[in-house]
Motif scaffolding. Sequence first.
Motif, PDB file in Angstrom:
ATOM      1  N   TYR A  49       2.062   1.577  -3.687  1.00 29.91           N
ATOM      2  CA  TYR A  49       1.033   1.792  -4.706  1.00 29.91           C
ATOM      3  C   TYR A  49       0.279   3.112  -4.526  1.00 29.91           C
ATOM      4  O   TYR A  49      -0.002   3.803  -5.501  1.00 29.91           O
ATOM      5  CB  TYR A  49       0.023   0.639  -4.695  1.00 29.91           C
ATOM      6  N   GLN A  50      -0.094   3.442  -3.311  1.00 33.28           N
ATOM      7  CA  GLN A  50      -0.960   4.602  -3.103  1.00 33.28           C
ATOM      8  C   GLN A  50      -0.324   5.899  -3.616  1.00 33.28           C
ATOM      9  O   GLN A  50      -0.947   6.615  -4.402  1.00 33.28           O
ATOM     10  CB  GLN A  50      -1.359   4.702  -1.627  1.00 33.28           C
ATOM     11  N   PRO A  51       0.912   6.242  -3.224  1.00 32.84           N
ATOM     12  CA  PRO A  51       1.490   7.490  -3.754  1.00 32.84           C
ATOM     13  C   PRO A  51       1.728   7.444  -5.261  1.00 32.84           C
ATOM     14  O   PRO A  51       1.541   8.440  -5.955  1.00 32.84           O
ATOM     15  CB  PRO A  51       2.822   7.619  -3.005  1.00 32.84           C
ATOM     16  N   ILE A  56      -4.564   2.032   7.659  1.00 36.44           N
ATOM     17  CA  ILE A  56      -3.629   2.375   6.588  1.00 36.44           C
ATOM     18  C   ILE A  56      -2.712   3.526   6.983  1.00 36.44           C
ATOM     19  O   ILE A  56      -1.596   3.622   6.490  1.00 36.44           O
ATOM     20  CB  ILE A  56      -4.344   2.675   5.250  1.00 36.44           C
ATOM     21  N   ALA A  99      -4.556   0.343  -5.137  1.00 35.77           N
ATOM     22  CA  ALA A  99      -4.454   0.842  -3.759  1.00 35.77           C
ATOM     23  C   ALA A  99      -5.778   0.697  -3.016  1.00 35.77           C
ATOM     24  O   ALA A  99      -5.796   0.448  -1.807  1.00 35.77           O
ATOM     25  CB  ALA A  99      -3.993   2.299  -3.749  1.00 35.77           C
ATOM     26  N   LEU A 100      -6.884   0.831  -3.729  1.00 28.27           N
ATOM     27  CA  LEU A 100      -8.190   0.691  -3.077  1.00 28.27           C
ATOM     28  C   LEU A 100      -8.381  -0.710  -2.513  1.00 28.27           C
ATOM     29  O   LEU A 100      -8.876  -0.887  -1.393  1.00 28.27           O
ATOM     30  CB  LEU A 100      -9.316   1.018  -4.068  1.00 28.27           C
ATOM     31  N   ALA A 123      -6.199  -1.149   0.577  1.00 29.04           N
ATOM     32  CA  ALA A 123      -6.834  -0.537   1.748  1.00 29.04           C
ATOM     33  C   ALA A 123      -7.962  -1.411   2.275  1.00 29.04           C
ATOM     34  O   ALA A 123      -8.118  -1.592   3.487  1.00 29.04           O
ATOM     35  CB  ALA A 123      -7.354   0.858   1.388  1.00 29.04           C
ATOM     36  N   SER A 127      -7.096   0.988 -10.400  1.00 27.52           N
ATOM     37  CA  SER A 127      -6.494   1.250  -9.086  1.00 27.52           C
ATOM     38  C   SER A 127      -6.347  -0.033  -8.275  1.00 27.52           C
ATOM     39  O   SER A 127      -7.262  -0.830  -8.170  1.00 27.52           O
ATOM     40  CB  SER A 127      -7.352   2.242  -8.298  1.00 27.52           C
ATOM     41  N   LEU A 144       4.630   5.754   3.620  1.00 22.95           N
ATOM     42  CA  LEU A 144       4.397   5.902   2.187  1.00 22.95           C
ATOM     43  C   LEU A 144       5.713   6.161   1.472  1.00 22.95           C
ATOM     44  O   LEU A 144       6.534   6.959   1.939  1.00 22.95           O
ATOM     45  CB  LEU A 144       3.428   7.054   1.905  1.00 22.95           C
ATOM     46  N   TYR A 194       0.843  -1.198   0.000  1.00 25.77           N
ATOM     47  CA  TYR A 194       0.000   0.000   0.000  1.00 25.77           C
ATOM     48  C   TYR A 194       0.881   1.252   0.000  1.00 25.77           C
ATOM     49  O   TYR A 194       0.605   2.218  -0.728  1.00 25.77           O
ATOM     50  CB  TYR A 194      -0.921   0.014   1.225  1.00 25.77           C
ATOM     51  N   GLU A 215       0.015   5.672  -7.536  1.00 27.15           N
ATOM     52  CA  GLU A 215      -1.265   5.808  -8.241  1.00 27.15           C
ATOM     53  C   GLU A 215      -1.796   7.239  -8.170  1.00 27.15           C
ATOM     54  O   GLU A 215      -2.410   7.716  -9.123  1.00 27.15           O
ATOM     55  CB  GLU A 215      -2.290   4.823  -7.695  1.00 27.15           C
ATOM     56  N   THR A 216      -1.548   7.915  -7.070  1.00 33.33           N
ATOM     57  CA  THR A 216      -1.963   9.320  -6.972  1.00 33.33           C
ATOM     58  C   THR A 216      -1.241  10.152  -8.025  1.00 33.33           C
ATOM     59  O   THR A 216      -1.858  10.968  -8.722  1.00 33.33           O
ATOM     60  CB  THR A 216      -1.686   9.868  -5.561  1.00 33.33           C
TER      61      THR A 216
END
Length: 195
Positions: free
Chosen positions: A49-51, A89, A75-76, A79, A73, A94, A46, A53-54
Motif C-alpha cells: 500500500y505505501q508505495p 515499518i 498506509a497510515l 503503520a 489513505s 516495499l 504496508y 499510495e505514494t
Amino acid sequence: MITSGRILERLKHDTAAHHAAAEQQLDLDNRLRNSAAYAALLGRLYGFYQPLETALGRVDGYEELGIHFEERSKALNLAKDLAALGQAIGSFPLCPAPRVPSLGDALGRMYVLEGATLGGRIVSRMVEARLGYTAERGGAFFTNYGDRVGAMWTAFRSALVQFATTPETEQQLVAAATDTFERFNSWLASTREVL
C-alpha cells in the motif's frame, strides 16, 4: 446517487477471477493464527500500500470528481497498527510502485484498494475475535472509514461513473484495476512461505 454506468459491472466482471485469487492469497485462517503471523501480514500489506499510495498521490484531478485523496489513505493505518504491535515499518520490504501516468490509471488502481475496504469489515471482526485487536489498537487498517465505509464506497463508485464516459476511459480503469490485482497477488505469493 449513481445513475447508470456499465463501468461498475464491467470492473466487477473483468476482475472477478483476480479478486478471487486475492482472497486465496490472503489465506486469513493461516495469517490470523497468532499475533506474529498477523504482524507479518500487516507488514506485507504496508509494503504494497505505501508505495502505491505514494504514486497515486502524485496524480491530479481527484477533487474534480469529489474525491479527497488524503482521507482515503490506508498506509497510515497500517503503520499505526504495526507500531501498536511493536513492529518497525522500516523492517518490511516495499513493493515496486507501478507507473501511474493518468487519473484513469489512478482510479482503476484505487478501485482495488477501495473495494478491499469493504471486505475489511468482515476481517476486522475476525481479527478482534481471534487476536483481540481493535480499531483503537492493532486493527485500524481493517476498520478503515469506520461507519462511513458504505458512504465512501458509494462516493467512489459515483466518481468512477462520472469519469468513465468513453470506451477508452473504461478500458483505462479496467486495465489498471487488473494490473493492481495481479501485482497484489504476486506480492503476497512471493513471500507466502515466510509469512
